[in-house]
Design a protein around this motif. Structure first.
Motif, PDB file in Angstrom:
ATOM      1  N   PHE A  66     -14.266 -48.668  23.416  1.00  0.00           N
ATOM      2  CA  PHE A  66     -15.624 -49.213  22.852  1.00  0.00           C
ATOM      3  C   PHE A  66     -16.042 -50.583  23.365  1.00  0.00           C
ATOM      4  O   PHE A  66     -15.303 -51.131  24.100  1.00  0.00           O
ATOM      5  N   PHE A  68     -17.934 -53.931  22.461  1.00  0.00           N
ATOM      6  CA  PHE A  68     -18.703 -54.843  21.238  1.00  0.00           C
ATOM      7  C   PHE A  68     -19.056 -56.027  21.761  1.00  0.00           C
ATOM      8  O   PHE A  68     -18.670 -56.965  22.690  1.00  0.00           O
ATOM      9  N   THR A  92     -22.366 -55.862  17.794  1.00  0.00           N
ATOM     10  CA  THR A  92     -22.972 -54.481  17.948  1.00  0.00           C
ATOM     11  C   THR A  92     -21.627 -53.546  18.533  1.00  0.00           C
ATOM     12  O   THR A  92     -21.100 -53.999  19.478  1.00  0.00           O
ATOM     13  N   ILE A  93     -21.604 -52.518  17.931  1.00  0.00           N
ATOM     14  CA  ILE A  93     -20.684 -51.605  18.475  1.00  0.00           C
ATOM     15  C   ILE A  93     -21.445 -50.669  19.320  1.00  0.00           C
ATOM     16  O   ILE A  93     -22.178 -49.910  18.652  1.00  0.00           O
ATOM     17  N   HIS A  94     -20.987 -50.265  20.442  1.00  0.00           N
ATOM     18  CA  HIS A  94     -21.468 -49.382  21.151  1.00  0.00           C
ATOM     19  C   HIS A  94     -20.406 -48.554  21.944  1.00  0.00           C
ATOM     20  O   HIS A  94     -19.381 -48.963  22.155  1.00  0.00           O
ATOM     21  N   LEU A  96     -18.289 -46.070  21.226  1.00  0.00           N
ATOM     22  CA  LEU A  96     -16.926 -45.654  20.929  1.00  0.00           C
ATOM     23  C   LEU A  96     -16.608 -44.296  21.295  1.00  0.00           C
ATOM     24  O   LEU A  96     -17.418 -43.358  21.034  1.00  0.00           O
ATOM     25  N   CYS A 109     -11.497 -49.749  14.831  1.00  0.00           N
ATOM     26  CA  CYS A 109     -12.256 -50.715  15.838  1.00  0.00           C
ATOM     27  C   CYS A 109     -13.076 -51.632  14.902  1.00  0.00           C
ATOM     28  O   CYS A 109     -13.330 -52.738  14.963  1.00  0.00           O
ATOM     29  N   LEU A 110     -13.500 -51.065  14.026  1.00  0.00           N
ATOM     30  CA  LEU A 110     -14.163 -51.684  12.815  1.00  0.00           C
ATOM     31  C   LEU A 110     -13.505 -52.999  12.236  1.00  0.00           C
ATOM     32  O   LEU A 110     -13.978 -54.118  12.087  1.00  0.00           O
ATOM     33  N   CYS A 113     -13.578 -55.683  14.853  1.00  0.00           N
ATOM     34  CA  CYS A 113     -14.891 -56.086  15.159  1.00  0.00           C
ATOM     35  C   CYS A 113     -15.455 -57.007  13.993  1.00  0.00           C
ATOM     36  O   CYS A 113     -15.895 -58.057  13.848  1.00  0.00           O
ATOM     37  N   ILE A 120     -21.995 -56.284  11.146  1.00  0.00           N
ATOM     38  CA  ILE A 120     -22.112 -55.463  12.261  1.00  0.00           C
ATOM     39  C   ILE A 120     -23.144 -54.383  12.240  1.00  0.00           C
ATOM     40  O   ILE A 120     -23.742 -53.886  11.301  1.00  0.00           O
ATOM     41  N   ILE A 122     -24.760 -50.705  14.386  1.00  0.00           N
ATOM     42  CA  ILE A 122     -24.356 -49.809  15.250  1.00  0.00           C
ATOM     43  C   ILE A 122     -25.533 -48.690  15.116  1.00  0.00           C
ATOM     44  O   ILE A 122     -26.430 -48.617  13.981  1.00  0.00           O
TER      45      ILE A 122
END
Length: 161
Positions: A66, A68, A92-94, A96, A109-110, A113, A120, A122
């Protein structure tokens, strides 16, 4: 499972993870979000060079990847049909993706982050029912619609502690 920063020598394995994820997306009614070739190797290399790409390992083997990013995301500047929960600094999570060998990838992952920044954002494609379910199950709030670089819409979510 452990999370570490992705290294350039991981690229071949993460390309395989994304290929698996694209196949799963197509099988689950989401054929267009990543098409046949996204994310591109060039985008992934840029993420790695910036130190924003991370891999999740289980028993010493890569099982997920992922990106971040902490800071403003240009695609999140304009939101339609709603609004963000707040204007506080966010991550921002991109991009994944997992290879199907481990459960709990999203939660891992969460957790990683949110330990860095408790706000967060997403987004996901309207056809990505699996990700929408994961987001809502994990306390994300649907905030509206944003548009990614190619102009296509995405459902935007946010979670804050």
């Amino acid at each position: 499972m452990t999370i570490r920063t992705t290294r350039l020598e991981d690229l071949e394995q993460i390309l395989q993870i994304y290929a698996y994820a694209r196949t799963q997306m197509r099988r689950n009614g989401n054929p267009t979000q990543w098409g046949d070739d996204r994310p591109s190797a060039a985008v992934l290399q840029a993420d790695i060079r910036k130190g924003q790409s991370h891999v999740i390992e289980k028993d010493g083997h890569l099982c997920a990847v992922f990106t971040f990013i902490i800071g403003d995301d240009p695609t999140y500047q304009t939101i339609e049909q709603g609004r963000w929960l707040n204007a506080a600094p966010y991550g921002t999570i991109h991009r994944l993706a997992g290879n199907g060998t481990a459960k709990g990838i999203f939660r891992q992952c969460l957790s990683y982050c949110m330990a860095q920044i408790p706000n967060i954002r997403i987004d996901t494609h309207r056809d990505n029912a699996i990700m929408q379910h994961l987001l809502e199950k994990n306390g994300f709030v649907k905030c509206g619609i944003i548009y990614v670089e190619d102009g296509s819409p995405r459902i935007a979510y946010q979670k804050r502690l």
